[in-house]
Design an enzyme around this catalytic site. Sequence first.
Site, PDB file in Angstrom:
ATOM      1  N   PRO A  72       0.801  -1.216   0.000  1.00 16.67           N
ATOM      2  CA  PRO A  72       0.000   0.000   0.000  1.00 16.67           C
ATOM      3  C   PRO A  72       0.830   1.261   0.000  1.00 16.67           C
ATOM      4  O   PRO A  72       1.693   1.444   0.846  1.00 16.67           O
ATOM      5  CB  PRO A  72      -0.772  -0.106   1.308  1.00 16.67           C
ATOM      6  CG  PRO A  72      -0.177  -1.243   2.069  1.00 16.67           C
ATOM      7  CD  PRO A  72       1.041  -1.675   1.354  1.00 16.67           C
ATOM      8  N   GLU A  73       0.553   2.114  -0.917  1.00 16.03           N
ATOM      9  CA  GLU A  73       1.086   3.465  -0.895  1.00 16.03           C
ATOM     10  C   GLU A  73      -0.075   4.366  -0.498  1.00 16.03           C
ATOM     11  O   GLU A  73      -1.146   3.871  -0.133  1.00 16.03           O
ATOM     12  CB  GLU A  73       1.654   3.836  -2.272  1.00 16.03           C
ATOM     13  CG  GLU A  73       2.729   2.841  -2.729  1.00 16.03           C
ATOM     14  CD  GLU A  73       3.385   3.206  -4.042  1.00 16.03           C
ATOM     15  OE1 GLU A  73       3.551   4.410  -4.307  1.00 16.03           O
ATOM     16  OE2 GLU A  73       3.721   2.302  -4.813  1.00 16.03           O
ATOM     17  N   HIS A 105      -2.716 -15.487   8.591  1.00 13.79           N
ATOM     18  CA  HIS A 105      -2.044 -14.183   8.735  1.00 13.79           C
ATOM     19  C   HIS A 105      -2.970 -13.075   9.230  1.00 13.79           C
ATOM     20  O   HIS A 105      -2.619 -11.907   9.137  1.00 13.79           O
ATOM     21  CB  HIS A 105      -1.365 -13.743   7.429  1.00 13.79           C
ATOM     22  CG  HIS A 105      -0.428 -14.759   6.887  1.00 13.79           C
ATOM     23  ND1 HIS A 105       0.647 -15.249   7.602  1.00 13.79           N
ATOM     24  CD2 HIS A 105      -0.408 -15.421   5.704  1.00 13.79           C
ATOM     25  CE1 HIS A 105       1.281 -16.144   6.862  1.00 13.79           C
ATOM     26  NE2 HIS A 105       0.665 -16.274   5.721  1.00 13.79           N
ATOM     27  N   ARG A 155      21.626  17.931  -2.304  1.00 18.98           N
ATOM     28  CA  ARG A 155      21.438  16.490  -2.174  1.00 18.98           C
ATOM     29  C   ARG A 155      21.748  15.783  -3.479  1.00 18.98           C
ATOM     30  O   ARG A 155      21.170  16.080  -4.518  1.00 18.98           O
ATOM     31  CB  ARG A 155      20.016  16.176  -1.700  1.00 18.98           C
ATOM     32  CG  ARG A 155      19.738  16.882  -0.377  1.00 18.98           C
ATOM     33  CD  ARG A 155      18.521  16.377   0.284  1.00 18.98           C
ATOM     34  NE  ARG A 155      18.657  15.004   0.725  1.00 18.98           N
ATOM     35  CZ  ARG A 155      17.798  14.436   1.561  1.00 18.98           C
ATOM     36  NH1 ARG A 155      16.792  15.113   2.030  1.00 18.98           N
ATOM     37  NH2 ARG A 155      17.979  13.195   1.923  1.00 18.98           N
TER      38      ARG A 155
END
Length: 271
Positions: A2-3, A91, A152
Site C-alpha cells: 500500500p502506498e 495471517h 542532495r
Amino acid sequence: MPELPEVETTRAGIAPHLVGQRVVEVKVYQRQLRQPVTPGLATALKGGVINAVERRGKYLLLKSGQGCVIIHLGMSGSLRLVKRDQPLEKHDHVAFLLASGKSLRFRDPRRFGLVLWTRKPPQQHPLITKLGVEPLEANFDGDYLYAAAQKRTVAIKQLIMNGQVVVGVGNIYASEALFRAGVHPARAAKRISRVRYERLVVAIKSVLAEAIKQGGTTLRDFYNGAGEPGYFKQHLKVYGRSGLACVECGAAIRQIVLGQRSTWYCGRCQR
DNA sequence: CAGTCGCCCTGCGTGC
DNA sequence: TGCACGCAGGGCGACT
C-alpha cells in the site's frame, strides 16, 4: 502493497463502519510485527468508541477517547471488515470486535506492518513526528521540493520516496510521477531545475489523486475494506513494464535498481 | 549530516 | 513434483 492511494482507499472504506462504534474486544493473534503490537492495546481500547478514522502518510489512525491506534500496512498488510463469526484467515494478526457485530481484521503475511497504541496525540508519536508534508496538501509545492533537493546528490526517485520529505509516495507512484514529469529517476536531486520541480509536484499530485479515484492499484493482493480491488493498474505507464513500448514514444521501457528498489522509466521521454 | 546497505517476513513465479 | 532462487506495493538502524 500500500502506498498513499491504497491507504486512503482503505481509510475511506472502513471509516463509515467504525466511526461511532464501540470496540467490544480486541484480539491479538500474533504480536510480532515490525514492532511488537503495543502490549496494553487490548485492555486500553476495550469499551472505547472510535471517534475518527484518519490518515497521516501511510499511517492509519483510529482515534478513541482513550487514545489512538496507529496502523501501518507495510508491504503486505490489509484491513477488512467481516462478520464477527467469520473464520480467521491465515495471517490475520489482530481483530477489533465491534458492537455492530462486525470485526475489523488486520492481515499481514510478511509482518512488516504495525499495530500500535498511544494515549498521546498521534502526531507526537516518534514514527509520526518526523514525517514530511502531505503530497496532496498545498504546502507541498515546487518551491518546497526544490528547497529540499538542494545539496542532495541522492537520485530524485529516492528523494520523493523519502518519508521525511514527503509522505505516501512509494515505489509504484514514484516511477509513474517521474514518467509524467519527464524526469529521469536516477538524476541527482540537486541537478534539477525549479521549473522541473514544479512539474514534478504537479505530476505527483495528479497521479496520487487519480489513483485514489480508481480505488488504488491492485497488483496482487490489495483490496479495500470491503474486499474489492483497485483499478489504477491499467493506468500504469512504466511500472512493471520492462521491455514494453513506451506509451508516448514507443521506446522500450527500462528497468534499473535505485535504493534497492526496482525502477522503471523511458530513456527517451525522461531526462 | 547525507548516503548506502542489510534486514525484518512470507508467498509466488520461474527455471532446472 | 520438488527445490532453489529471486523478487515483491516499506522503512528502520547500523555503518561509512
